[in-house]
Enzyme design. Structure first.
Site, PDB file in Angstrom:
ATOM      1  N   ASP A  97     -66.702  56.910  31.003  1.00  0.00           N
ATOM      2  CA  ASP A  97     -65.467  56.312  30.507  1.00  0.00           C
ATOM      3  C   ASP A  97     -65.374  56.554  29.004  1.00  0.00           C
ATOM      4  O   ASP A  97     -66.226  57.218  28.410  1.00  0.00           O
ATOM      5  CB  ASP A  97     -65.415  54.820  30.840  1.00  0.00           C
ATOM      6  CG  ASP A  97     -66.598  54.039  30.279  1.00  0.00           C
ATOM      7  OD1 ASP A  97     -67.574  54.680  29.835  1.00  0.00           O
ATOM      8  OD2 ASP A  97     -66.547  52.798  30.278  1.00  0.00           O
ATOM      9  N   SER A 100     -62.838  50.860  26.582  1.00  0.00           N
ATOM     10  CA  SER A 100     -63.628  51.418  27.686  1.00  0.00           C
ATOM     11  C   SER A 100     -62.820  52.384  28.542  1.00  0.00           C
ATOM     12  O   SER A 100     -62.396  53.422  28.083  1.00  0.00           O
ATOM     13  CB  SER A 100     -64.217  50.287  28.528  1.00  0.00           C
ATOM     14  OG  SER A 100     -65.046  49.464  27.741  1.00  0.00           O
TER      15      SER A 100
END
Length: 452
Positions: free
Chosen positions: A244, A107
């Site tokens: 992200d 992430s």
């Protein structure tokens, strides 16, 4: 019910520095083999089909190989769907009627980290019971010493079907005349978010749009919104969007280049749902991290906030339990379960654009409908995640801060589920008081946890 304590699983799957346990190939082969044993019990009589996607990190292909070796050794079908945003995996899983999905990503973490997220046959992230069962298998089984031939690995292109579904979220030419700034963080959205916004007619000004695994999240994306803000101001954009590395999060700047708080986004999206009658039960699901100003804004409009522990899977499970249409985390995970059952930064950005288009109001005005209480936060690196009851000085400081803010604000202290960090939050009407209380908590944590 007592919380489950995991050896390997964190807030969202398993994560760590690649090359170090548990993110090393021997463990990942065992993990793949353990997953296969778990799936045999859930889906007897046929080889389970497992879809695996990844973000562009350099370690992704090696992790894919290790997981596939373990899965194939136990008789699973493994399908490599390539570099895709996380939400594309559970959607492809449902389209293909597969039994399991894996996303290889860390992430928002730096390029040296990697991890794995898991989805069951319903496209849902695993609950505690499933994670506990898989952990038990990991410690009980060993894959055969000879690895299966990876020529058995299938491949599939699921990216264009994901782009088409997102393009269908708005009518044709919905964003004609818009300038939109987008920072992909050199991650999995480089081939999705800019293209979908262009298909809607937007003039896209992109940065961080090279899917380079060595640069993912580095000075770009949702972790560095100051770069997005500069791009918005330089380009005169109506909206700024940052993701992200795996595209699960959305961070936004308004047309002035000012960062919009995640709770402001939660609030303005929920308020629009209330006004249009699309927010079922008049509920929005948020986490314990969200600002009390969100509750007040929704209550004033006839809505209500229901809070859950941190983690987008916690939000999703509560959304499904209460049958409502929207929830999220102020960190940037927003979930619309009628469309996708995990955080999807592109989907959230399109929903936000819809609100701006429907109301004909700039984001700098819309955000004012959610007045947030002053809030200070800090993330401290710690040597070990010791129970608070073993920290007398910190516990006393915590009790003092809670008593000082009772009825006017709140204090939140918790360990990160994915990193060795202590997260502190203080919220209330008086910023100077918050600074004093947070300083006291930080000092106590530094003395007893070696925090920095």
């Amino acid at each position: 019910m007592e919380p489950v304590h995991f050896r390997y699983f964190g807030t969202d799957g398993i994560r760590g520095v690649f090359g170090e346990a548990p993110m090393d190939p021997p463990f990942l082969r065992r993990l793949g083999y353990a997953l296969a044993r778990h799936l045999v019990l859930l889906h007897p009589g046929r080889p389970a089909q497992v879809l695996i996607g990844r973000d562009p990190r350099l370690s992704g292909p090696e992790i894919l190989r290790a997981l596939a070796e373990g899965l194939l050794a136990a008789g699973c079908r493994v399908v490599d769907v390539g570099v895709v945003p996380t939400p594309a995996v559970p959607e492809a899983l449902l389209e293909r009627h597969a039994e399991f999905g894996i996303m290889i990503t860390a992430s928002h973490n730096p390029p040296s980290d990697n991890g794995v997220k898991f989805f069951d046959h319903r496209g849902l992230k695993l609950d505690d019971a499933a994670e506990a069962e898989i952990e038990a298998w990991i410690d009980r089984v060993q894959p055969p010493p000879s690895a299966p031939a990876l020529s058995e690995l299938e491949t599939a292109d699921v990216l264009e079907s994901y782009r088409m579904r997102r393009t269908a979220m708005l009518p044709p030419h919905a964003l004609d005349g818009w300038v939109v700034a987008i920072d992909c963080g050199h991650g999995a959205t480089c081939a999705t978010t800019p293209e979908v916004f262009r298909r809607h007619g937007a003039d896209v000004r992109a940065r961080g749009a090279n899917p380079d695994g060595a640069l993912i999240n580095t000075d770009s994306g949702s972790e560095h919104p100051e770069n997005l803000a500069a791009l918005v101001r330089a380009s005169g954009a109506r909206l700024g969007i940052a993701h992200d590395g795996d595209g699960a999060r959305l961070v936004v700047c308004d047309e002035t280049g000012a960062l919009v708080d995640g709770d402001e986004l939660l609030g303005l999206l929920a308020l629009h749902g209330l006004r249009t009658g699309t927010l079922r039960q008049n509920l929005v699901i948020a986490t314990i991290q969200s600002n009390l100003g969100l509750d007040r804004a929704l209550e004033a409009a006839g809505g209500r906030v229901v809070r859950v522990p941190v983690g987008d899977r916690q939000v999703l499970h509560k959304l499904l339990e209460l049958d409502t249409a929207f929830g999220g985390e102020n960190s940037g995970h927003f979930i619309f379960p009628d469309v996708s059952r995990c955080g999807d930064g592109l989907l959230a950005a399109l929903q936000l654009a819809r609100v701006m288009r429907d109301t004909a109001r700039p984001l700098s005005e819309l955000r004012k409908e959610v007045a947030l209480l002053p809030q200070l936060t800090v993330n401290l690196r710690v040597l070990a995640k010791k129970p608070f009851e073993e920290l007398p000085l910190f516990s006393e400081s915590l009790r003092f801060a809670e008593a000082a803010l009772r009825g006017r604000g709140r204090v939140l202290a918790r360990y990160s589920g994915t990193e060795k960090k202590l997260r502190l939050l203080v919220e209330g009407p008086a910023p100077r008081e918050l600074e004093t209380l947070l300083g006291t908590l930080k000092l106590a944590a530094t003395r007893e946890l070696g925090a920095s």
